[in-house]
Design a protein around this motif. Structure first.
Motif, PDB file in Angstrom:
ATOM      1  N   GLY A  37       0.774  -1.231   0.000  1.00 47.37           N
ATOM      2  CA  GLY A  37       0.000   0.000   0.000  1.00 47.37           C
ATOM      3  C   GLY A  37       0.806   1.282   0.000  1.00 47.37           C
ATOM      4  N   LYS A  38       2.151   1.170  -0.102  1.00 49.59           N
ATOM      5  CA  LYS A  38       2.989   2.368  -0.121  1.00 49.59           C
ATOM      6  C   LYS A  38       3.151   2.855  -1.552  1.00 49.59           C
ATOM      7  CE  LYS A  38       5.415   5.473   1.970  1.00 49.59           C
ATOM      8  NZ  LYS A  38       4.807   6.384   2.934  1.00 49.59           N
ATOM      9  N   ASN A  39       2.851   4.115  -1.779  1.00 45.76           N
ATOM     10  CA  ASN A  39       2.967   4.692  -3.112  1.00 45.76           C
ATOM     11  C   ASN A  39       4.436   4.926  -3.465  1.00 45.76           C
ATOM     12  OD1 ASN A  39       2.011   6.003  -5.532  1.00 45.76           O
ATOM     13  ND2 ASN A  39       2.616   7.936  -4.580  1.00 45.76           N
ATOM     14  N   ILE A  40       4.904   4.325  -4.544  1.00 43.21           N
ATOM     15  CA  ILE A  40       6.267   4.552  -5.043  1.00 43.21           C
ATOM     16  C   ILE A  40       6.134   5.012  -6.492  1.00 43.21           C
ATOM     17  CG2 ILE A  40       8.560   3.588  -5.504  1.00 43.21           C
ATOM     18  CD1 ILE A  40       7.940   3.548  -2.563  1.00 43.21           C
ATOM     19  N   ASP A  41       6.412   6.285  -6.749  1.00 38.15           N
ATOM     20  CA  ASP A  41       6.260   6.826  -8.102  1.00 38.15           C
ATOM     21  C   ASP A  41       7.537   6.747  -8.917  1.00 38.15           C
ATOM     22  OD1 ASP A  41       3.559   7.759  -7.639  1.00 38.15           O
ATOM     23  OD2 ASP A  41       4.456   9.319  -6.376  1.00 38.15           O
ATOM     24  N   LEU A  42       8.686   6.692  -8.225  1.00 45.48           N
ATOM     25  CA  LEU A  42       9.967   6.757  -8.928  1.00 45.48           C
ATOM     26  C   LEU A  42      11.059   6.095  -8.111  1.00 45.48           C
ATOM     27  CD1 LEU A  42      11.761   7.982 -11.248  1.00 45.48           C
ATOM     28  CD2 LEU A  42      12.020  10.007  -9.778  1.00 45.48           C
ATOM     29  N   LEU A  43      11.889   5.322  -8.785  1.00 42.05           N
ATOM     30  CA  LEU A  43      13.130   4.807  -8.217  1.00 42.05           C
ATOM     31  C   LEU A  43      14.248   5.770  -8.593  1.00 42.05           C
ATOM     32  CD1 LEU A  43      12.736   1.090  -9.300  1.00 42.05           C
ATOM     33  CD2 LEU A  43      12.769   1.882  -6.934  1.00 42.05           C
ATOM     34  N   LEU A  44      14.982   6.257  -7.603  1.00 43.06           N
ATOM     35  CA  LEU A  44      16.084   7.186  -7.858  1.00 43.06           C
ATOM     36  C   LEU A  44      17.371   6.604  -7.300  1.00 43.06           C
ATOM     37  CD1 LEU A  44      17.238   9.899  -8.782  1.00 43.06           C
ATOM     38  CD2 LEU A  44      16.551  10.869  -6.585  1.00 43.06           C
TER      39      LEU A  44
END
Length: 317
Positions: free
Chosen positions: A94-101
């Protein structure tokens, strides 16, 4: 904030902190433009168009739509297949992850790593090494690094991110420029008297303070703490380590102490031979500092940063 804007911001901040001045950076980009214009039509499809506006070939958007909105980033020093799977697992929970940096390059950024190394010649030139000598030395080292990255399986993590639909980018030299500029400014404002003073200065910086408490902090690699530091030069950008031959040139130019992220055995032996003190600030701690300086700009925009893979968020806002 869209991925493209994050990418452009990283390049902008990297250029502001670049050891080269704006005129040199403009010349660098103009050279890329002419290179592209001089290609035959059937060769242009293989040219990386990002080189026309981005002088850092080790910093790229690697996967995902650049127009994707970002509110949460999973950031790590290294983002490899394990971290991509971690992001997917966090999403499942349920954790929002929009981008891997990532900091360290993957995919096309890793293939482009040798392309950023020439800036080292400009750093040496600033310290008094003739530019013609510096460029000759770094060109040979660039070829060596190019050969070392050619057989690597560059796209493993990028492919994993694409399969799971997670946008992925990395920022390498821009962040390294920022930490180099930050530290060099500090040493220039209050020059350390002894090598031990260099260590004391670094330990006052939160990233290095944390690393010192876990046994990975600033260390004297060559020299003695009670010896005078002389001219302190921060050597933390330009892709990877330079050629061992440059240590003699730097010694002749009056450099007393080098502060770096890491140094291999061959360079260490040359530093010993030419009596240059070497302080290793710490690789991951330095990468943390560079990333944190960059991420302050993103946190101002309300972006949430989740830490992983050796990265600890320390805000200076």
């Amino acid at each position: 904030m869209k991925i493209q804007k994050i990418y452009e911001l990283a390049i902008k901040e990297g250029m502001k902190a670049d050891p080269r001045d704006k005129e040199e950076l403009d010349k660098f980009l103009e050279k890329s433009k002419k290179e592209y214009e001089n290609l035959k039509d059937d060769e242009k499809e293989f040219f990386d168009l990002e080189k026309l506006t981005n002088p850092y070939s080790d910093t790229r958007i690697l996967a995902g739509d650049p127009n994707t909105d970002v509110s949460t980033i999973l950031c790590g020093v290294d983002i490899e297949v394990g971290e991509v799977l971690l992001a997917d697992r966090l999403r499942e929970k349920g954790k929002n992850i929009d981008l891997l940096l990532a900091h360290h390059p993957e995919g096309k950024s890793l293939a482009g790593l040798p392309g950023v190394m020439r800036v080292q010649a400009d750093i040496w030139h600033r310290e008094g090494v003739p530019i013609n000598i510096g460029e000759f030395l770094i060109d040979e080292r660039m070829k060596e690094v190019q050969r070392s990255v050619m057989p690597v399986n560059h796209n493993r993590a990028v492919d994993a991110a694409k399969l799971l639909g997670i946008p992925f980018m990395n920022v390498h030299t821009p962040a390294d420029n920022m930490v180099t500029s930050f530290l060099q400014k500090g040493f220039d404002e209050v020059p350390p008297y002894t090598v031990k003073d260099v260590i004391s200065f670094l330990r006052k910086i939160p990233e290095y303070n944390m690393a010192a408490k876990t046994g990975t902090g600033p260390t004297i690699l060559v020299g003695d703490g009670d010896k005078r530091a002389g001219r302190v030069v921060v050597d933390m950008t330009g892709g990877t380590e330079g050629p061992e031959e440059v240590l003699e040139k730097l010694a002749n130019a009056g450099v007393g102490t080098i502060v770096g992220m890491h140094m291999g055995s061959k360079l260490r032996k040359k530093a010993l031979k030419y009596h240059i003190n070497v302080v290793i600030a710490g690789h991951i701690a330095s990468d943390n500092l560079g990333l944190n300086l960059l991420l302050d700009n993103l946190e101002k925009e309300g972006i949430e940063i989740i830490e992983c893979s050796g990265f600890t968020r320390i805000s200076r806002l």
